[in-house]
Every structure is written in C-alpha cells, then in structure tokens.
Design a protein around this motif. Structure first.
Motif, PDB file in Angstrom:
ATOM      1  N   ILE A  20       0.835  -1.206   0.000  1.00 46.74           N
ATOM      2  CA  ILE A  20       0.000   0.000   0.000  1.00 46.74           C
ATOM      3  C   ILE A  20       0.869   1.255   0.000  1.00 46.74           C
ATOM      4  N   ILE A  21       1.902   1.256   0.841  1.00 48.95           N
ATOM      5  CA  ILE A  21       2.782   2.428   0.909  1.00 48.95           C
ATOM      6  C   ILE A  21       3.545   2.598  -0.401  1.00 48.95           C
ATOM      7  N   ARG A  22       3.967   1.485  -1.001  1.00 49.71           N
ATOM      8  CA  ARG A  22       4.667   1.571  -2.286  1.00 49.71           C
ATOM      9  C   ARG A  22       3.755   2.109  -3.375  1.00 49.71           C
ATOM     10  N   ILE A  23       2.504   1.661  -3.386  1.00 50.45           N
ATOM     11  CA  ILE A  23       1.544   2.186  -4.366  1.00 50.45           C
ATOM     12  C   ILE A  23       1.370   3.682  -4.176  1.00 50.45           C
ATOM     13  N   GLY A  24       1.307   4.114  -2.909  1.00 55.83           N
ATOM     14  CA  GLY A  24       1.198   5.545  -2.639  1.00 55.83           C
ATOM     15  C   GLY A  24       2.395   6.319  -3.159  1.00 55.83           C
ATOM     16  N   ALA A  25       3.607   5.750  -2.952  1.00 57.76           N
ATOM     17  CA  ALA A  25       4.816   6.422  -3.437  1.00 57.76           C
ATOM     18  C   ALA A  25       4.824   6.493  -4.959  1.00 57.76           C
ATOM     19  N   GLU A  26       4.406   5.405  -5.612  1.00 58.48           N
ATOM     20  CA  GLU A  26       4.371   5.411  -7.074  1.00 58.48           C
ATOM     21  C   GLU A  26       3.310   6.374  -7.595  1.00 58.48           C
ATOM     22  N   ALA A  27       2.193   6.493  -6.863  1.00 56.57           N
ATOM     23  CA  ALA A  27       1.171   7.458  -7.262  1.00 56.57           C
ATOM     24  C   ALA A  27       1.705   8.884  -7.167  1.00 56.57           C
ATOM     25  N   ASP A  28       2.472   9.171  -6.102  1.00 57.09           N
ATOM     26  CA  ASP A  28       3.081  10.500  -5.974  1.00 57.09           C
ATOM     27  C   ASP A  28       4.062  10.762  -7.107  1.00 57.09           C
ATOM     28  N   GLU A  29       4.861   9.729  -7.451  1.00 55.37           N
ATOM     29  CA  GLU A  29       5.813   9.889  -8.540  1.00 55.37           C
ATOM     30  C   GLU A  29       5.096  10.102  -9.866  1.00 55.37           C
ATOM     31  N   ALA A  30       4.001   9.369 -10.080  1.00 57.24           N
ATOM     32  CA  ALA A  30       3.224   9.553 -11.309  1.00 57.24           C
ATOM     33  C   ALA A  30       2.620  10.951 -11.366  1.00 57.24           C
ATOM     34  N   ARG A  31       2.150  11.442 -10.214  1.00 60.97           N
ATOM     35  CA  ARG A  31       1.592  12.800 -10.181  1.00 60.97           C
ATOM     36  C   ARG A  31       2.676  13.839 -10.492  1.00 60.97           C
ATOM     37  N   ARG A  32       3.879  13.599  -9.953  1.00 60.93           N
ATOM     38  CA  ARG A  32       4.974  14.539 -10.227  1.00 60.93           C
ATOM     39  C   ARG A  32       5.351  14.534 -11.706  1.00 60.93           C
ATOM     40  N   LEU A  33       5.435  13.326 -12.279  1.00 62.49           N
ATOM     41  CA  LEU A  33       5.773  13.232 -13.704  1.00 62.49           C
ATOM     42  C   LEU A  33       4.692  13.874 -14.567  1.00 62.49           C
ATOM     43  N   ALA A  34       3.424  13.679 -14.178  1.00 60.87           N
ATOM     44  CA  ALA A  34       2.336  14.296 -14.938  1.00 60.87           C
ATOM     45  C   ALA A  34       2.403  15.819 -14.855  1.00 60.87           C
ATOM     46  N   ALA A  35       2.730  16.330 -13.658  1.00 60.95           N
ATOM     47  CA  ALA A  35       2.855  17.782 -13.507  1.00 60.95           C
ATOM     48  C   ALA A  35       4.016  18.317 -14.341  1.00 60.95           C
ATOM     49  N   ASP A  36       5.136  17.578 -14.339  1.00 58.38           N
ATOM     50  CA  ASP A  36       6.276  17.999 -15.161  1.00 58.38           C
ATOM     51  C   ASP A  36       5.919  17.975 -16.638  1.00 58.38           C
ATOM     52  N   ALA A  37       5.197  16.918 -17.051  1.00 58.54           N
ATOM     53  CA  ALA A  37       4.798  16.826 -18.461  1.00 58.54           C
ATOM     54  C   ALA A  37       3.844  17.960 -18.835  1.00 58.54           C
TER      55      ALA A  37
END
Length: 387
Positions: free
Chosen positions: A179-196
């Motif tokens: 669950i915590i790993r999924i949360g971390a990956e979701a944060d990373e995906a959100r960051r990448l989406a914001a950068d994109a």
C-alpha cells in the motif's frame, strides 16, 4: 502560503497509523475487563499488576504517538515493542497459571504478542530486522504456552497461536508495504504528470508567440507602412489573435476550409513579397481535419517567415500533392537561399516546436534537407492508416 501538494504516500502512512492504533486500542479494550479478575486470581499480585501496567502503557503510548505523527514508528520502536512483548511472555510463565494461558484474556500475553506481530508494519522496514523480531515473538509464545500442552488434543491450540503470528503478521507486513509503495508510485506519477503538463504548457507558449515575435521583428525592421511587405499587417492580426487566444484560453475559430490545396494557397497569399511559386493542384482532392489544417497553416507560416528573415532566396517553391495510392499527402517547401548546416539539436523554436513538434501531434512527419550556399528543402508528409 501555497498549500502543499497532496501526497498519496502520506495518506497511506496515515491509514497504516490508524490501523495500528485501532488494533492496539482493540487489544486494550479486550484486556481491560479481565484485569480485576486476573489480579484477584493470581497469588502474585504485585508482579501481575506490574505486567498489566507495562502492557497497558506499551499499548497506549505507541497508539497515541502514531496518530499524532500520522505514520508508524521507526525501527527502534519496533525492537522495543517486541522486547516488551517477549519479556511479558516470559514473565507470564511466573504470573499466569497454566490453565489460564489458553483461550482467555486473563492470560493476555498470547493475544498481546499477536497484536505486536501485526503492528510491525513499517517499523521493521527490512526483512533482516523483521524476520528475527517475528521469530523472537513466535519462540517466546511457544515457550509461554508449551506447559498447556498435556496431550495431542492441546497441540492444535498451540499451533493455531503460532501460525497466527507467523502467517497473519507477515501478511499484514507485506500488504502494508504494498500500500505504501503504491502511494509512493502514485506521488511519482503525479509529479511526472505535472512535469509533463508544465513542459507542454511551455511548448504551447513558445508555439503561440514564435510567429508573432517574428512578425513583430519585421514590423520593427521595416519601419513605416510604405516599406512593409505585403500581407505583413494581415499576418500581424492573425498572430495577435493566436496569442490572445492562448492567453485567454479561448479556441480560435476553425478555418473556413479543410482542403490541403486551399491551406497551401492561403499561405502564399500572406507572403506576396517573396518570390513564391505554388503548385497545389495535385492536392485538390485532399481533405484535412480542421485541427490538422490549423497546425499545417501555422507551420507553413513559420517556415515562410524563416525564409523571409534568413534565407535571402531568389526563388521559393511550395508544392503539395496527394500520394499516388491515395494513402496520404506531402507538402514541400524549397528555397535557393543561403541554407544551413543541419543539426537537430540547434533547431530554433520555429522548426523544433511550431513545425516538427506541433505537426507530429497531427501525424505529420518533417524532413529537413539543407546545404549551406545551396538552399533548403523541408518536406511535410502524412500517411493515413489503412481502414
């Protein structure tokens, strides 16, 4: 002060913290009704009271701390938690009668050990720490309950408690880490989406202002109206509308035509000062989507502005045709100007974003062929996918 970005991982950690606190409080609630009976039943009142007090404090303090921190405690707290549980189990050999160690909260130690096993969720972050802690809990539980086994009929109860620790604990630990790993990956995906999104917005800004900047440069360089190239004022009005639409977020009105020949011919009309020859009759039957037509018109305008500003050409040929097999079309722009050394890394905003980048989003590929001193040819090609 700007609000911090929401963090899925932080929310996952808070959820785990609430789970830990809830589990410990539930264990405390189950233990509480048996306290008075345990004290009056056991002859060793002081030792019994001491173990209960230690257990109550050890359950309550971590529960409060994880709620306040919004995340589980660290490895040191996990080690301390297991150490207390093991000591309580060993003390139970002295304070809890054998007949009360199984199936009753009067001998709370076994239930307490299960609670601790399920609480080692993120405090023991590595297997090298988690597995020894879990093994210590299981071993202490086996020692505590071993005297209750007087025959084969008692073995299932002992194995049940041990398997609860050895199966339920690791299951909770694994699921929590996921669950915590999924949360971390979701944060990373959100960051990448914001950068994109930021990169795309920067590209849109460059695309929106590039042609307008070139037109403004020409207006400044030509000075009075009498010296201005024909169609320059019209181009300035078009680019002004494009920039205004970008700034306000409005969509420009769609072009009146989606014919490839009409788009190419219209581009010629804006550059009467250039020696342009347009050959577009071979593209009369090609119909373009409005979005593709708009992107193509902007790209041709950018290319012709480059010819006007940099090429010094005596002849410019703009050619459009449909592929012989009808699977696409091609537009080429050739000038006999000064040319340049081809290096994609050094492309300016006009070629890189307005032409190559913008047209690629419409399925149009761009090929640049230029030789210093001999001129430049740029070919725009779109191949339709078979139905």
């Amino acid at each position: 002060m700007a609000n911090p970005r929401p963090s899925t991982q932080a929310a996952a950690l808070r959820l785990v913290a609430i789970f830990i606190a809830g589990m410990r409080i539930a264990t405390l609630v189950q233990m509480a009704p048996s306290l008075a009976t345990a004290i009056t039943t056991d002859s060793r009142h002081a030792a019994t009271v001491a173990t209960w007090v230690v257990a109550l404090v050890a359950l309550t303090v971590p529960a409060v701390l994880v709620v306040l921190r919004g995340r589980p405690l660290g490895p040191a707290a996990a080690v301390a938690d297991v150490t207390i549980a093991v000591l309580l189990l060993l003390a139970g050999l002295w304070t809890v009668p054998v007949d009360l160690r199984q199936g009753t909260w009067l001998g709370f130690q076994a239930g307490y050990a299960i609670c601790v096993a399920c609480s080692l969720l993120t405090g023991a972050t590595s297997r090298r720490l988690y597995l020894p802690l879990l093994a210590a809990l299981a071993a202490a539980t086996a020692i505590y309950q071993a005297p209750t086994v007087t025959g084969w009929s008692d073995v299932p109860d002992l194995l049940g408690n041990l398997l609860t620790i050895l199966v339920l604990g690791p299951l909770a630990w694994t699921c929590t880490r996921m669950i915590i790993r999924i949360g971390a990956e979701a944060d990373e995906a959100r960051r990448l989406a914001a950068d994109a999104a930021r990169t795309e917005e920067e590209r849109r800004a460059r695309t929106a202002i590039h042609n307008g900047t070139a037109v403004l440069r020409l207006l400044v360089e030509t000075g009075g109206d009498a010296d201005q190239p024909a169609g320059l004022r019209q181009q300035a009005e078009i680019e002004l509308s494009r920039m205004r639409a970008y700034l306000t977020g409005d969509t420009l009105p769609a072009a009146g035509t989606t014919s490839l020949a009409a788009v190419v011919t219209a581009s010629r009309a804006e550059f009467d000062d250039l020696p342009i020859t347009v050959v577009a009759h071979l593209a009369d039957e090609v119909e373009l989507d409005r979005a593709v037509a708009d992107d193509l018109a902007a790209a041709l305008r950018s290319l012709l502005l480059n010819v006007r500003l940099h090429a010094g050409a005596r002849e410019v040929v703009l050619h459009a045709e449909e592929h012989e097999d009808g699977d696409g079309w091609e537009v080429s722009l050739h000038d006999d100007g000064v040319g340049f050394a081809i290096d994609e890394a050094s492309y300016g905003v006009g070629i890189r974003d307005v032409v190559v980048g913008q047209l690629a989003r419409s399925g149009v590929t761009t090929a640049v062929d230029s030789v210093p001193g001999l001129g430049t040819t740029i070919t725009l090609t779109r191949t339709e996918e078979p139905a």
